[in-house]
Scaffold this active site. Structure first.
Site, PDB file in Angstrom:
ATOM      1  N   HIS A  27       0.844  -1.204   0.000  1.00 12.02           N
ATOM      2  CA  HIS A  27       0.000   0.000   0.000  1.00 12.02           C
ATOM      3  C   HIS A  27       0.881   1.256   0.000  1.00 12.02           C
ATOM      4  CE1 HIS A  27      -3.261  -2.557   2.078  1.00 12.02           C
ATOM      5  NE2 HIS A  27      -3.742  -2.220   0.899  1.00 12.02           N
ATOM      6  N   CYS A  65      -2.607   1.050   9.705  1.00 10.36           N
ATOM      7  CA  CYS A  65      -3.776   0.305   9.206  1.00 10.36           C
ATOM      8  C   CYS A  65      -4.623  -0.307  10.306  1.00 10.36           C
ATOM      9  CB  CYS A  65      -3.361  -0.747   8.204  1.00 10.36           C
ATOM     10  SG  CYS A  65      -2.094  -1.838   8.786  1.00 10.36           S
TER      11      CYS A  65
END
Ligand code: CIR
Length: 264
Positions: free
Chosen positions: A169, A254
């Site tokens: 990511h 996250c």
């Protein structure tokens, strides 16, 4: 740092780990064994760290059948009063959005959705100062970015797609310090010149900071030299050990969705 009575209380979404955590996806690293008990303790320590820094946490309903559901950031992007429910790039993660949508709807957000054929993971979305950079890599596609741009334009944000090839990511590669300096571990950043102010950090997980308010940041415990670099720049650093989540390509960012300016 001591929290004073005047410190703004801010809320964050979290989601407790699935008993199937060890089955979580790995893409760019080798799979290694997960200690579920340790992972559960680390999650609680992460939540406790947020509390100790004046944050209230709201639990998204657990998704025991979704191994990666603890990485709640990937299921929803919150900007101002808008919550965009994502459409995760990995099929195994698509069911995670159901609980995330319930949570933000209950909080009064204006709920929008990424629809097929768009895909978008929240971990690809870096927001700072009215700009939203979105990593175009394995999980997020051009159509996902286009839809996000449309949803967030209503909030006055400018959304920019950026290349991502080396990590899962965008926020596995870079995050932003409170002053807007983007920090990244250079071997894993496709193009540092995207950002006007870029600071290279000496460790991979030194690239991941959660902004706690003011000069306070949260980061992983396994990047002591980066922590020292941030302290030398005047930041107050809290660290948490998230080794079991790092084995699944997770970062401090996250494990929560920070809700500044939550409508309720
Ligand atoms: N935002 C994030 O960095 N999320 C980490 C997700 C890790 C999970 N194992 C996955 O591959 O989707």
């Amino acid at each position: 740092m001591e929290i004073t009575e005047t410190t703004e209380v801010t809320k964050a979404l979290v989601r407790r780990p699935s008993p199937r955590l060890a089955e979580g996806l790995v893409t760019h690293i080798e799979r290694s064994e997960i200690d579920l008990d340790l992972a559960q303790r680390q999650w609680q320590d992460y939540v406790d760290a947020l509390h100790s820094q004046g944050w209230e946490t709201i639990e998204v309903e657990p998704a025991p059948d979704c191994p990666d559901s603890v990485f709640v950031e990937d299921a929803v992007v919150v900007y101002g009063r808008t919550a965009v429910i994502t459409r995760p790039g990995a099929d195994a993660r698509k069911p995670e959005t159901v609980g995330a949508e319930k949570a933000v709807a209950a909080l009064g957000y204006d709920v929008k959705r990424i629809e097929a054929p768009g895909t978008l993971d929240g971990g690809d979305v870096l927001k700072f100062g009215g700009t939203v950079w979105v990593g175009l890599g394995g999980r997020t596609n051009e159509e996902g970015v286009r839809q996000l741009r449309e949803h967030l334009a209503a909030e006055g944000a400018e959304t920019i797609g950026v290349p991502l090839t080396k990590v899962l990511h965008l926020k596995s590669a870079v995050t932003a310090l409170p002053d807007g300096t983007v920090v990244g571990y250079e071997p894993l950043v496709d193009d540092p010149s995207v950002w006007d102010s870029f600071l290279a950090v000496p460790e991979e997980s030194g690239a991941h900071v959660v902004l706690l308010g003011g000069d306070r940041i949260l980061m992983a415990a396994d990047a002591p030299r980066s922590a020292e670099l941030f302290r030398s720049r005047g930041y107050t650093v809290t660290t948490v050990d998230i080794s079991e989540y790092e084995k699944l390509e997770g970062c401090v960012t996250c494990l929560s969705v920070r809700l500044r300016g939550c409508p309720s």
